[in-house]
Design a protein around this motif. Structure first.
Motif, mmCIF file in Angstrom:
data_model
loop_
_atom_site.group_PDB
_atom_site.id
_atom_site.type_symbol
_atom_site.label_atom_id
_atom_site.label_comp_id
_atom_site.label_asym_id
_atom_site.label_seq_id
_atom_site.Cartn_x
_atom_site.Cartn_y
_atom_site.Cartn_z
ATOM 1 N N GLU A 13 36.478 35.544 37.511
ATOM 2 C CA GLU A 13 35.878 36.804 37.213
ATOM 3 C C GLU A 13 36.498 37.711 36.293
ATOM 4 O O GLU A 13 35.735 38.609 35.860
ATOM 5 C CB GLU A 13 35.238 37.453 38.419
ATOM 6 C CG GLU A 13 34.304 36.678 39.296
ATOM 7 C CD GLU A 13 34.757 35.432 40.347
ATOM 8 O OE1 GLU A 13 34.126 34.845 40.760
ATOM 9 O OE2 GLU A 13 36.079 35.146 40.121
ATOM 10 N N ASP A 14 37.770 37.626 36.412
ATOM 11 C CA ASP A 14 38.693 38.610 35.644
ATOM 12 C C ASP A 14 39.102 38.258 34.524
ATOM 13 O O ASP A 14 40.067 38.798 33.764
ATOM 14 C CB ASP A 14 39.956 39.026 36.730
ATOM 15 C CG ASP A 14 39.394 39.774 37.807
ATOM 16 O OD1 ASP A 14 38.367 40.537 37.932
ATOM 17 O OD2 ASP A 14 40.073 39.247 38.984
ATOM 18 N N ARG A 15 38.626 37.219 34.027
ATOM 19 C CA ARG A 15 38.983 36.328 32.804
ATOM 20 C C ARG A 15 38.866 37.208 31.481
ATOM 21 O O ARG A 15 39.771 37.127 30.534
ATOM 22 C CB ARG A 15 38.343 34.946 32.540
ATOM 23 C CG ARG A 15 38.760 34.163 31.437
ATOM 24 C CD ARG A 15 38.026 32.842 31.169
ATOM 25 N NE ARG A 15 38.332 31.909 32.447
ATOM 26 C CZ ARG A 15 39.251 31.191 32.454
ATOM 27 N NH1 ARG A 15 40.239 31.232 31.587
ATOM 28 N NH2 ARG A 15 39.454 30.476 33.547
ATOM 29 N N SER A 67 42.685 41.161 42.360
ATOM 30 C CA SER A 67 41.274 41.786 42.674
ATOM 31 C C SER A 67 40.620 41.251 43.807
ATOM 32 O O SER A 67 41.086 40.282 44.650
ATOM 33 C CB SER A 67 40.603 41.463 41.295
ATOM 34 O OG SER A 67 40.175 39.995 41.536
ATOM 35 N N HIS A 69 38.225 39.405 43.863
ATOM 36 C CA HIS A 69 37.799 37.943 43.754
ATOM 37 C C HIS A 69 38.933 37.037 43.644
ATOM 38 O O HIS A 69 39.144 36.189 44.265
ATOM 39 C CB HIS A 69 37.227 37.717 42.284
ATOM 40 C CG HIS A 69 36.222 38.504 41.793
ATOM 41 N ND1 HIS A 69 34.926 38.536 42.305
ATOM 42 C CD2 HIS A 69 35.901 39.593 41.182
ATOM 43 C CE1 HIS A 69 34.060 39.165 42.113
ATOM 44 N NE2 HIS A 69 34.588 40.081 41.210
ATOM 45 N N LYS A 73 39.400 33.199 46.322
ATOM 46 C CA LYS A 73 39.602 32.105 45.651
ATOM 47 C C LYS A 73 40.741 31.248 46.443
ATOM 48 O O LYS A 73 41.556 31.605 46.677
ATOM 49 C CB LYS A 73 39.860 32.074 44.302
ATOM 50 C CG LYS A 73 38.615 32.982 43.765
ATOM 51 C CD LYS A 73 37.505 32.336 43.721
ATOM 52 C CE LYS A 73 36.285 32.854 42.905
ATOM 53 N NZ LYS A 73 36.272 32.972 41.404
#
Length: 245
Positions: A13-15, A67, A69, A73
């Motif tokens: 999600e932070d890509r 984060s 996210h 994970k």
């Protein structure tokens, strides 16, 4: 010893932010692990074991983009544990967490990457302004707007094998030049005037043999990248703020 000076650990999600950091590091000759740049190397490997090696044996640092996210994970926690196992035996810094010291919400990817260069003891060599990475959108569908009068008309979109580097210059108020100059672009083509999306059919049959094409407003332009994928773009409008459009 790893062939990577740095390993980047982040949630998908932070890509978007991390990819901009990666592009800056790449432009300054840093060797680093970033999954999208190593997809072929990862193909077929036992990822569980391989990633332990990547994140526990980086030459200098693991940068963790922490984060909500990230904490949720499975794979990022696996990477974190591998990095922590190395950090426990290091006399100096090994893990560089982004959120706890340098807050990615407050600084640009370029500034963060410059901080990484400082940690590596690398001089920050300013490139020519027009050689800086162009604006980038990870989106693969939807509407995008960009300023073709900056960055030599370059704009990037997509990611991984579905990344496309486009370049544009103005032709008139109703048309624009699109080029295949970028190394990752194999060709550029335009659909016949008046063709709609459903009628295009197999776009690979279009003529990609010219360096530049000049689509008009309402017309489709097609890019093919060197991975063999196609991007279909419809020119919605053309304006130039420097000319008061």
């Amino acid at each position: 010893m790893s062939r990577y000076e740095i390993a980047l650990s982040f949630a998908g999600e932070d890509r978007t932010y991390v990819e901009m950091v990666a592009r800056f590091l790449q432009s300054h000759g840093v060797s680093f692990f970033y999954d999208d740049y190593n997809d072929v190397n990862l193909w077929g490997k036992d990822l569980y074991a391989h990633l332990v090696g990547v994140y526990s044996k980086a030459e200098r640092y693991v940068i963790m983009f922490i984060s909500r996210h990230y904490a949720e994970k499975v794979w990022t926690n696996h990477e974190r544990r591998a990095a922590q196992s190395r950090a426990l035996t290091e006399k100096g810094e090994y893990i560089l967490p982004v959120r706890s010291y340098l807050d990615a919400r407050r600084i640009s990817p370029e500034v963060l990457a410059s901080k990484v260069l400082e940690k590596l003891g690398r001089p920050i060599i300013l490139s020519k302004a027009n050689a800086l990475p162009p604006p980038h959108s990870p989106a693969l569908c939807g509407d995008v707007a960009f300023d073709y009068s900056s960055h030599d008309g370059r704009f990037e979109f997509g990611h991984g094998d579905l990344a496309f580097e486009s370049r544009w210059t103005r032709a008139s108020n109703r048309s624009i030049y699109c080029y295949n100059d970028a190394p990752s672009i194999r060709g550029v083509a335009v659909a016949p005037v008046g063709a709609d999306f459903k009628a295009l059919g197999d776009v690979s049959t279009l003529d990609f043999t010219s360096r530049t094409r000049c689509p008009a407003v309402g017309q489709f332009v097609v890019l093919q990248n060197t991975k063999g994928f196609f991007a279909l773009l419809r020119i919605e409008s053309i304006g130039d703020m420097t000319r008061g459009d």
